[in-house]
Design a protein around this motif. Structure first.
Motif, PDB file in Angstrom:
ATOM      1  N   PHE A 119      -9.503  -3.406  12.125  1.00  0.00           N
ATOM      2  CA  PHE A 119      -9.026  -2.021  12.045  1.00  0.00           C
ATOM      3  C   PHE A 119     -10.140  -1.146  11.456  1.00  0.00           C
ATOM      4  O   PHE A 119     -10.120  -0.816  10.264  1.00  0.00           O
ATOM      5  CB  PHE A 119      -7.769  -1.944  11.164  1.00  0.00           C
ATOM      6  N   PRO A 120     -11.124  -0.763  12.273  1.00  0.00           N
ATOM      7  CA  PRO A 120     -12.291  -0.013  11.774  1.00  0.00           C
ATOM      8  C   PRO A 120     -11.951   1.305  11.080  1.00  0.00           C
ATOM      9  O   PRO A 120     -12.713   1.773  10.239  1.00  0.00           O
ATOM     10  CB  PRO A 120     -13.129   0.236  13.022  1.00  0.00           C
ATOM     11  N   ASP A 121     -10.822   1.912  11.411  1.00  0.00           N
ATOM     12  CA  ASP A 121     -10.435   3.194  10.809  1.00  0.00           C
ATOM     13  C   ASP A 121      -9.595   3.019   9.538  1.00  0.00           C
ATOM     14  O   ASP A 121      -9.137   4.011   8.964  1.00  0.00           O
ATOM     15  CB  ASP A 121      -9.659   4.045  11.816  1.00  0.00           C
ATOM     16  N   ALA A 122      -9.385   1.769   9.109  1.00  0.00           N
ATOM     17  CA  ALA A 122      -8.562   1.502   7.926  1.00  0.00           C
ATOM     18  C   ALA A 122      -9.203   2.081   6.670  1.00  0.00           C
ATOM     19  O   ALA A 122     -10.419   2.060   6.511  1.00  0.00           O
ATOM     20  CB  ALA A 122      -8.347   0.005   7.762  1.00  0.00           C
ATOM     21  N   LYS A 123      -8.371   2.583   5.802  1.00  0.00           N
ATOM     22  CA  LYS A 123      -8.798   3.117   4.506  1.00  0.00           C
ATOM     23  C   LYS A 123      -8.133   2.294   3.402  1.00  0.00           C
ATOM     24  O   LYS A 123      -7.138   1.617   3.639  1.00  0.00           O
ATOM     25  CB  LYS A 123      -8.364   4.578   4.350  1.00  0.00           C
ATOM     26  N   LYS A 124      -8.651   2.398   2.193  1.00  0.00           N
ATOM     27  CA  LYS A 124      -8.052   1.761   1.016  1.00  0.00           C
ATOM     28  C   LYS A 124      -7.771   0.268   1.241  1.00  0.00           C
ATOM     29  O   LYS A 124      -6.709  -0.239   0.879  1.00  0.00           O
ATOM     30  CB  LYS A 124      -6.752   2.467   0.615  1.00  0.00           C
ATOM     31  N   VAL A 125      -8.716  -0.446   1.839  1.00  0.00           N
ATOM     32  CA  VAL A 125      -8.551  -1.877   2.105  1.00  0.00           C
ATOM     33  C   VAL A 125      -8.679  -2.644   0.788  1.00  0.00           C
ATOM     34  O   VAL A 125      -9.634  -2.452   0.039  1.00  0.00           O
ATOM     35  CB  VAL A 125      -9.613  -2.386   3.110  1.00  0.00           C
ATOM     36  N   SER A 126      -7.699  -3.491   0.499  1.00  0.00           N
ATOM     37  CA  SER A 126      -7.772  -4.317  -0.701  1.00  0.00           C
ATOM     38  C   SER A 126      -7.014  -5.615  -0.472  1.00  0.00           C
ATOM     39  O   SER A 126      -6.127  -5.695   0.374  1.00  0.00           O
ATOM     40  CB  SER A 126      -7.204  -3.577  -1.913  1.00  0.00           C
TER      41      SER A 126
ATOM     42  N   PHE B  18      -3.812  -2.050   3.459  1.00  0.00           N
ATOM     43  CA  PHE B  18      -4.732  -1.060   3.996  1.00  0.00           C
ATOM     44  C   PHE B  18      -3.928   0.106   4.549  1.00  0.00           C
ATOM     45  O   PHE B  18      -2.753  -0.031   4.876  1.00  0.00           O
ATOM     46  CB  PHE B  18      -5.662  -1.661   5.060  1.00  0.00           C
ATOM     47  N   VAL B  19      -4.573   1.256   4.628  1.00  0.00           N
ATOM     48  CA  VAL B  19      -3.909   2.484   5.071  1.00  0.00           C
ATOM     49  C   VAL B  19      -4.453   2.881   6.442  1.00  0.00           C
ATOM     50  O   VAL B  19      -5.664   2.857   6.671  1.00  0.00           O
ATOM     51  CB  VAL B  19      -4.146   3.611   4.045  1.00  0.00           C
ATOM     52  N   THR B  20      -3.532   3.225   7.349  1.00  0.00           N
ATOM     53  CA  THR B  20      -3.886   3.694   8.687  1.00  0.00           C
ATOM     54  C   THR B  20      -3.027   4.907   9.046  1.00  0.00           C
ATOM     55  O   THR B  20      -2.029   5.185   8.374  1.00  0.00           O
ATOM     56  CB  THR B  20      -3.673   2.585   9.740  1.00  0.00           C
TER      57      THR B  20
END
Length: 85
Positions: free
Chosen positions: A28-35, A45-47
């Motif tokens: 998921f290349p557009d994912a944010k806040k990956v943990s 992760f946030v999408t």
């Protein structure tokens, strides 16, 4: 925005967390806040839209860890700028 939460068994250390986080970023290349947390036995992760559960399960299975479940919840930005809409 949506927070995607994956329940994972088999992570034992920070390197395991990094392995799972890298897999999420690759899938998921557009994912944010990956943990990822081996203590909590989960990754998140946030999408913009909810991730496809079958894709998530396949991705975790390919890492060698054990997929245990998946859920989503609404995500809202927090912090000072979040107060202003």
């Amino acid at each position: 925005m949506v927070k995607n939460i994956i329940r994972i068994d088999g992570m034992a250390c920070s390197m395991c967390e990094a392995h799972v986080s890298d897999a999420i970023r690759k899938q998921f290349p557009d994912a944010k806040k990956v943990s990822a947390s081996h203590g909590k036995k989960e990754a998140s992760f946030v999408t913009e839209e909810p991730a496809d559960e079958a894709t998530v399960k396949k991705m975790i299975d390919e890492t060698g860890y054990h997929y245990e479940g998946f859920c989503t919840e609404p995500y809202e930005k927090k912090g000072f700028f979040g107060l202003f809409g």
